[in-house]
Design an enzyme around this catalytic site. Structure first.
Site, PDB file in Angstrom:
ATOM      1  CG  MET A  21      39.620  36.777  45.986  1.00 49.63           C
ATOM      2  SD  MET A  21      39.302  38.434  46.589  1.00 49.63           S
ATOM      3  CE  MET A  21      39.282  38.392  47.782  1.00 49.63           C
ATOM      4  N   GLY A  22      42.063  32.337  47.564  1.00 53.40           N
ATOM      5  CA  GLY A  22      43.396  32.161  48.630  1.00 53.40           C
ATOM      6  C   GLY A  22      42.798  32.260  49.854  1.00 53.40           C
ATOM      7  CG  HIS A  77      37.234  28.589  49.872  1.00 54.07           C
ATOM      8  ND1 HIS A  77      37.872  29.385  51.266  1.00 54.07           N
ATOM      9  CD2 HIS A  77      37.177  29.706  49.153  1.00 54.07           C
ATOM     10  CE1 HIS A  77      38.453  30.892  50.759  1.00 54.07           C
ATOM     11  NE2 HIS A  77      37.921  31.190  50.354  1.00 54.07           N
ATOM     12  CD  GLN A 101      37.226  40.496  44.548  1.00 55.37           C
ATOM     13  OE1 GLN A 101      37.600  39.645  43.065  1.00 55.37           O
ATOM     14  NE2 GLN A 101      36.402  40.034  44.728  1.00 55.37           N
ATOM     15  CE  LYS A 159      31.412  34.705  53.632  1.00 56.18           C
ATOM     16  NZ  LYS A 159      31.818  35.858  53.303  1.00 56.18           N
ATOM     17  CD  GLN A 165      31.367  36.441  44.512  1.00 61.56           C
ATOM     18  OE1 GLN A 165      32.749  37.249  45.385  1.00 61.56           O
ATOM     19  NE2 GLN A 165      32.491  35.317  44.692  1.00 61.56           N
ATOM     20  CB  SER A 178      34.058  34.812  56.248  1.00 63.69           C
ATOM     21  OG  SER A 178      35.284  35.957  55.819  1.00 63.69           O
ATOM     22  CB  SER A 179      39.032  34.658  53.665  1.00 66.05           C
ATOM     23  OG  SER A 179      39.023  33.821  53.028  1.00 66.05           O
TER      24      SER A 179
END
Ligand code: PAF
Length: 282
Positions: free
Chosen positions: A30-31, A37, A61, A151, A155, A187-188
């Site tokens: 999701m960028g 990533h 989501q 992580k 999912q 994490s973003s």
């Protein structure tokens, strides 16, 4: 690196690589890319001739009160980072390309079992959104393999189940969590933390590790250990959502003689929701 915004454009490029006999690895994101990533892309580079990365903040989501609108969109920076790790194609479609009739009207993919409980308790519909968009992206890119970070453990199991059930000919590769120097899982959403919250955040992993140590020493009173984990998180300043010991991969309640477990936790610090997990073999 090529950047493509349309489904037709991706298909054309993939077809040309296929005609040249190239293998293709896919990294959906999701960028707002971080080192976690980039480690997926680096792994992908080792496994296939061409690496496709998607950046798409998937509205399906996100729940109505979640951070869809404020989720950071940093396409230019992300694109530079992907060039730095030598990705071959960036697919960054607008929402209308993925959901031409809007996401509420779109066909959905439901994965029973592993998508129930844990994160789904507080995020109903989240894994339907994930499974749907990943199925669509798989049909667009048609890769040989796809890589996901561990992580997002639940999912990853949802996607493995979906791939098995829907007979996608795609190998799913889980890539270990990349952590900050103090153990916080990358994490973003870490960027939402203020200084005080950022100081508390690494304790999520500390509590997982303490519980893993206790299990490794022979403790099997899972309920008591879960309660202790929740209490430790509260003491540290978190508002925990769950702290659960489960059978690895299946995510079912573990037997006393289970050989492979996973400890999973989700907890909020202010408005920021963090998740983490630790797998252990006994
Ligand atoms: O893990 C993520 O970033 C997202 O859930 C995914 C897999 C890209 C689907 O939108």
């Amino acid at each position: 690196m090529l950047t493509v915004n349309s489904i037709a454009g991706v298909r054309q490029q993939i077809q040309s690589w296929r005609q040249q006999g190239r293998s293709i690895a896919f990294v959906p994101t999701m960028g707002y890319l971080h080192a976690g990533h980039l480690s997926l892309v680096e792994q992908a580079k080792l496994q296939a001739d061409k690496v496709v990365v998607s950046i798409f903040v998937n509205p399906m989501q996100f729940g109505p009160n979640e951070d869809f609108d404020r989720y950071p969109r940093t396409l230019n920076e992300d694109s530079a980072k992907l060039q730095g790790v030598d990705a071959d194609l960036l697919f960054a479609p607008p929402v209308e390309e993925v959901y031409p009739l809007g996401h509420s009207a779109a066909t959905r993919v439901e994965v029973p079992g592993v998508s129930e409980g844990l994160c789904a308790e507080k995020r109903p519909g989240h894994f339907t959104g994930v499974a749907t968009v990943v199925a669509k992206l798989f049909n667009i890119v048609q890769p040989d393999m796809a890589l996901f970070g561990e992580k997002d453990y639940q999912q990853l199991q949802v996607i493995r189940r979906m791939v098995a059930d829907l007979c996608f000919a795609i190998e799913i590769i889980g890539v270990p969590i990349v952590r900050e120097f103090d153990g916080l899982a990358m994490s973003s959403r870490n960027s939402y933390l203020n200084d005080a919250e950022r100081n508390i955040a690494p304790q999520l992993y500390q509590v997982l590790k303490q519980t893993a140590d206790t299990l490794a020493k022979g403790a099997r009173d899972y309920i008591r250990l879960e309660q202790a984990g929740l209490a430790d998180l509260k003491t540290a300043g978190f508002e925990p959502e769950y702290f659960a010991i489960r059978q690895a991969e299946l995510l079912t309640a573990p037997h006393e003689d289970a050989a492979k477990l996973v400890i999973l936790a989700a907890a909020k610090l202010g408005q920021t929701r963090l998740i983490d997990n630790l797998e252990l073999s006994l």
